[in-house]
Design an enzyme around this catalytic site. Structure first.
Site, PDB file in Angstrom:
ATOM      1  N   PRO A   1     -27.258 -25.087  32.963  1.00 37.16           N
ATOM      2  CA  PRO A   1     -28.677 -25.127  33.354  1.00 37.16           C
ATOM      3  C   PRO A   1     -29.396 -26.256  32.624  1.00 37.16           C
ATOM      4  O   PRO A   1     -29.223 -26.436  31.420  1.00 37.16           O
ATOM      5  CB  PRO A   1     -29.192 -23.752  32.924  1.00 37.16           C
ATOM      6  CG  PRO A   1     -27.985 -22.878  32.937  1.00 37.16           C
ATOM      7  CD  PRO A   1     -26.859 -23.755  32.485  1.00 37.16           C
ATOM      8  N   GLU A   2     -30.195 -27.017  33.357  1.00 36.79           N
ATOM      9  CA  GLU A   2     -30.904 -28.144  32.772  1.00 36.79           C
ATOM     10  C   GLU A   2     -32.404 -27.858  32.777  1.00 36.79           C
ATOM     11  O   GLU A   2     -32.838 -26.767  33.115  1.00 36.79           O
ATOM     12  CB  GLU A   2     -30.532 -29.427  33.515  1.00 36.79           C
ATOM     13  CG  GLU A   2     -29.021 -29.691  33.445  1.00 36.79           C
ATOM     14  CD  GLU A   2     -28.580 -31.001  34.051  1.00 36.79           C
ATOM     15  OE1 GLU A   2     -29.380 -31.957  34.103  1.00 36.79           O
ATOM     16  OE2 GLU A   2     -27.403 -31.084  34.485  1.00 36.79           O
TER      17      GLU A   2
ATOM     18  N   LYS B   1     -33.979 -27.878  27.028  1.00 32.88           N
ATOM     19  CA  LYS B   1     -33.253 -26.706  27.530  1.00 32.88           C
ATOM     20  C   LYS B   1     -33.511 -25.458  26.684  1.00 32.88           C
ATOM     21  O   LYS B   1     -32.940 -24.398  26.954  1.00 32.88           O
ATOM     22  CB  LYS B   1     -31.751 -26.992  27.558  1.00 32.88           C
ATOM     23  CG  LYS B   1     -31.358 -28.182  28.406  1.00 32.88           C
ATOM     24  CD  LYS B   1     -29.863 -28.457  28.274  1.00 32.88           C
ATOM     25  CE  LYS B   1     -29.478 -29.767  28.923  1.00 32.88           C
ATOM     26  NZ  LYS B   1     -28.029 -30.054  28.758  1.00 32.88           N
TER      27      LYS B   1
ATOM     28  N   TYR C   1     -22.383  -8.628  32.100  1.00 34.46           N
ATOM     29  CA  TYR C   1     -22.513  -9.697  31.099  1.00 34.46           C
ATOM     30  C   TYR C   1     -23.887  -9.730  30.431  1.00 34.46           C
ATOM     31  O   TYR C   1     -24.272 -10.735  29.837  1.00 34.46           O
ATOM     32  CB  TYR C   1     -22.239 -11.081  31.709  1.00 34.46           C
ATOM     33  CG  TYR C   1     -20.938 -11.180  32.473  1.00 34.46           C
ATOM     34  CD1 TYR C   1     -19.711 -11.013  31.820  1.00 34.46           C
ATOM     35  CD2 TYR C   1     -20.932 -11.445  33.842  1.00 34.46           C
ATOM     36  CE1 TYR C   1     -18.519 -11.111  32.524  1.00 34.46           C
ATOM     37  CE2 TYR C   1     -19.749 -11.538  34.546  1.00 34.46           C
ATOM     38  CZ  TYR C   1     -18.546 -11.369  33.884  1.00 34.46           C
ATOM     39  OH  TYR C   1     -17.367 -11.456  34.585  1.00 34.46           O
TER      40      TYR C   1
ATOM     41  N   ARG D   1     -20.007 -16.657  29.751  1.00 37.46           N
ATOM     42  CA  ARG D   1     -19.130 -17.468  28.911  1.00 37.46           C
ATOM     43  C   ARG D   1     -19.534 -17.466  27.442  1.00 37.46           C
ATOM     44  O   ARG D   1     -18.879 -18.088  26.614  1.00 37.46           O
ATOM     45  CB  ARG D   1     -19.067 -18.909  29.445  1.00 37.46           C
ATOM     46  CG  ARG D   1     -18.382 -18.989  30.799  1.00 37.46           C
ATOM     47  CD  ARG D   1     -18.284 -20.420  31.297  1.00 37.46           C
ATOM     48  NE  ARG D   1     -17.472 -21.254  30.406  1.00 37.46           N
ATOM     49  CZ  ARG D   1     -17.225 -22.543  30.620  1.00 37.46           C
ATOM     50  NH1 ARG D   1     -17.717 -23.141  31.698  1.00 37.46           N
ATOM     51  NH2 ARG D   1     -16.491 -23.236  29.773  1.00 37.46           N
TER      52      ARG D   1
ATOM     53  N   ASN E   1     -25.998 -33.437  32.868  1.00 36.10           N
ATOM     54  CA  ASN E   1     -25.208 -34.330  33.719  1.00 36.10           C
ATOM     55  C   ASN E   1     -25.882 -34.702  35.032  1.00 36.10           C
ATOM     56  O   ASN E   1     -25.954 -35.871  35.395  1.00 36.10           O
ATOM     57  CB  ASN E   1     -23.836 -33.703  34.005  1.00 36.10           C
ATOM     58  CG  ASN E   1     -22.765 -34.228  33.074  1.00 36.10           C
ATOM     59  OD1 ASN E   1     -22.635 -35.429  32.870  1.00 36.10           O
ATOM     60  ND2 ASN E   1     -22.006 -33.317  32.491  1.00 36.10           N
TER      61      ASN E   1
END
Length: 275
Positions: A2-3, A58, A105, A123, A184
């Site tokens: 996420p940006e 972020k 999660y 993650r 990115n």
């Protein structure tokens, strides 16, 4: 990952839903990695009123009464969920909530009366921290660079910042201590629209190039934030819509047939990510 626009979308959602409400219940998963040393989080947050929020790059935060701040960094797969509403999401992250609550999660669940919020992170690369004091004065925020939406530098200051760095320009944009919030896809979009090769050394850019780079950086981030990070509303000519074919059998290309070349390994030795 996420940006900036995705993080701003999550912050805005929580600000609109939760400011003025009192935390009636807090449940934190047992995860020393995600909580990054935060102790007694449940007891310290419970009973406090949410009074504001903020973001830089972020990193975003929720402000509670008596100057207690909850910092959240999504890492690679973090998300915010409000029960009964569509989740904030990054293009490549999918956590199916369905009828189950809390979602799979979940690392932190906040309950403001009937309103329930969950932070998920499959993650476990995100970070959740507590800080007592003014958020902007914390080391979590102070080490970050300028935010392209909140406080972009002047063209002259930006040119000076760029031209003194002897590293590939994309690697520079990815450094969170330089331009906070750029990842990115934003870096690729900005460079593509500026007609600057990602591998060009920042120190070799001209004033004309740095002016255009700053203009595109502000425009891309501002446009994505105005669209509430909904990529369906991004301009159709953006590289964003055509850049996701890496690893697929069909090569990525623009509508006019121009091939998209993936050269990101070049930047791994240069780039850094601050959490």
């Amino acid at each position: 990952m996420p940006e900036l626009p995705d993080v701003e979308q999550a912050r805005k959602l929580l600000h609109e839903r939760c400011v003025g409400r009192k935390l009636t219940q807090v449940r934190a998963a047992s995860d020393s990695i995600v909580f990054a040393g935060a102790t007694d989080l449940e007891s310290r947050l419970r009973g406090r009123k949410m009074v504001g929020s903020g973001r830089r790059g972020k990193q975003f935060w929720l402000e509670f009464s008596k100057q207690l701040v909850l910092f959240v960094h999504f890492g690679m797969t973090g998300q915010v969920h409000v029960k009964g509403e569509s989740a904030s999401h990054y293009r490549k992250i999918e956590v199916d909530v369905g009828a189950d609550w809390p979602p799979q999660y979940t690392k932190l669940e906040l309950q403001f009366g009937q309103l329930q919020v969950a932070f998920t992170d499959p993650r476990r690369l995100g970070r959740i921290r507590l800080y007592e004091g003014v958020a902007s004065e914390s080391p979590i925020v102070s080490k970050l660079g300028f935010d392209p939406v909140i406080d972009p530098p002047s063209p002259q200051a930006f040119a000076e910042m760029v031209m003194r760095r002897k590293m590939p320009v994309k690697a520079l944009l990815l450094k969170q201590e330089f331009s906070a919030g750029v990842g990115n896809w934003i870096a690729d979009e900005v460079l593509f629209r500026s007609s600057i090769h990602p591998a060009q050394l920042a120190s070799t850019l001209t004033q004309v190039q740095t002016n255009e780079l700053l203009r595109q950086l502000k425009d891309v981030c501002g446009t994505a934030v105005a669209a509430n990070a909904d990529s369906r509303l991004f301009p159709k000519e953006w590289l964003f819509h055509y850049r996701w074919a890496k690893g697929r059998k069909q090569p990525a290309q623009m509508p006019d047939g121009r091939a998209i070349e993936f050269v990101t390994p070049l930047y791994l030795q240069f780039s850094s990510s601050l959490r």
